[in-house]
Design an enzyme around this catalytic site. Structure first.
Site, short mmCIF file in Angstrom:
data_model
loop_
_atom_site.label_atom_id
_atom_site.label_comp_id
_atom_site.label_asym_id
_atom_site.label_seq_id
_atom_site.Cartn_x
_atom_site.Cartn_y
_atom_site.Cartn_z
N LYS A 189 -7.47 0.71 5.76
CA LYS A 189 -7.31 -0.73 5.78
C LYS A 189 -8.38 -1.38 5.24
O LYS A 189 -8.47 -2.64 4.89
CB LYS A 189 -6.95 -1.12 7.32
CG LYS A 189 -5.72 -0.53 7.73
CD LYS A 189 -4.54 -1.67 7.75
CE LYS A 189 -3.28 -1.07 7.83
NZ LYS A 189 -2.89 -0.28 8.93
N LYS B 124 11.04 0.83 3.47
CA LYS B 124 10.95 -0.61 3.25
C LYS B 124 9.95 -0.96 1.98
O LYS B 124 10.43 -1.71 1.45
CB LYS B 124 10.39 -1.06 4.55
CG LYS B 124 10.79 -2.71 4.68
CD LYS B 124 10.08 -2.92 6.11
CE LYS B 124 9.51 -4.30 5.83
NZ LYS B 124 8.35 -4.95 6.60
N LYS C 243 11.68 8.82 -1.00
CA LYS C 243 12.65 8.73 0.25
C LYS C 243 12.89 7.23 0.36
O LYS C 243 12.13 6.21 -0.25
CB LYS C 243 12.04 9.17 1.39
CG LYS C 243 10.66 8.73 1.79
CD LYS C 243 10.34 9.51 2.99
CE LYS C 243 9.10 8.62 3.89
NZ LYS C 243 8.81 9.32 4.86
#
Ligand code: TRP
Length: 328
Positions: A111, A197, A194
């Site tokens: 992050k 989102k 896979k």
């Protein structure tokens, strides 16, 4: 019975990948363990959502998890920010959490690298808040994905460290419950990887029939098999994997045979897959809609969940205060 705590980050609508991954394990766990599920809305503040964002996403999770079959009378669902004793434990744990070790956490480093203008203290102390979530209830097990393993190790470290500093045998070290090991990996509709989102290849549990049909009909395929009984390339195997999840064995075998005989028409297979996905999602979708229009019920579930969780956390915190040298 062993205690299980699971935190859910509010990150939008549930898709089929979530269902056959986490949600199905939760449905099993609520029968086998003393479970509590909570929505990690404090954690979500690291990205500075608006009040409307928060209200909306918390409600969405509530409705969707209930619609999938989480049964609050067996497994209370609560909102993290309703259970204040956790914050007090967060403070105590932070006093013995070191800058160096927090900075070394991979998700923090990631992050810090990708959003250098928002490296806030909440992000740094994400693992201590997560530890407080679980230790406040002295839970035995935590169902987590692989990406949470480091946070789980920090949690165990903080538990051990507290015990050592105060020379007590108070916190137990919560174990990770790796549901992904027996969860089905649901492929996306874009031929690779896979369903996720961020990959934009999802079928959401709340998608309506027309949306499902459109998405499935657009799924990537190839130009068809060129040999009898050939191995299926990934794009095709993905469609069969989805079919295995939502269709009957007869349907699956029918198209498998067609593929092996090189007489398959992908259009027909997709049409059938869309019908079967819709049949699977329709009852969940209807329940989502019903819960969404029953604000009172959702409030009641949240209130009852908060009561149960607050009681359990307050008991732990009273003992922690005594151990530390504060009034209980
Ligand atoms: N960090 C978890 C995630 O990103 C969410 C979470 C917060 C959690 N607190 C927790 C999970 C406590 C389990 C237990 O998915």
């Amino acid at each position: 019975m062993e205690k299980v705590i699971s935190g859910i980050r509010p990150t939008g609508n549930l898709h089929l990948g979530n269902y056959f991954g986490a949600v199905k394990s939760f449905l099993q766990m609520q029968n086998d363990y003393d479970c509590m599920f909570f929505i990690a809305d404090w954690h979500s503040l690291t990205t500075h959502p608006t009040p409307e964002n928060i209200r909306q996403s918390v409600r969405t999770i509530f409705c969707e998890y209930l619609a999938c079959g989480i049964a609050p009378e067996k497994a209370p669902i609560y909102v993290q920010s309703d259970v204040k004793p956790v914050l007090e434990l967060y403070l105590y744990l932070n006093m013995n959490a070191y800058l160096g070790e927090l900075e070394r956490v991979t998700s923090f480093k990631e992050k810090a690298r990708t959003q250098p203008d928002n490296v806030n203290a909440g992000l740094l102390t994400y693992p201590t808040l997560m530890a407080a979530d679980v230790l406040a209830h002295k839970a035995d097990k935590v169902p987590v994905g692989k990406d949470q393993e480091q946070n789980m190790e920090m949690m165990r470290l903080f538990a051990r460290r507290f015990n050592r500093i105060y020379n007590v045998d108070f916190f137990k070290e919560p174990q990770s419950y790796h549901f992904y090991k027996n969860a089905v990996k649901v492929p996306g509709l874009d031929g690779t990887g896979k369903m996720g989102k961020s990959n934009g290849n999802c079928i959401y549990l709340c998608d309506d029939e027309a949306t499902i049909r459109k998405k499935v009909m657009k799924a990537v395929t190839d130009s068809g098999p060129t040999q009898l009984n050939q191995e299926k390339p990934e794009v095709i195997q993905n469609l069969f994997t989805l079919m295995e999840l939502v269709s009957t064995k007869e349907t699956y075998d029918y198209f498998d045979e067609k593929y092996n005989q090189m007489t398959i028409r992908y259009g027909d297979m997709k049409k059938q897959l869309a019908v079967d996905i819709n049949a699977f999602c329709a009852p969940i979708r209807e329940r989502i809609l019903a819960f969404q229009s029953d604000e009172q019920y959702i409030q009641k579930v949240a209130r009852q969940g908060a009561e149960r969780a607050s009681e359990s956390a307050a008991k732990t915190l009273s003992e922690v205060r005594q151990i530390i040298g504060f009034r209980a």
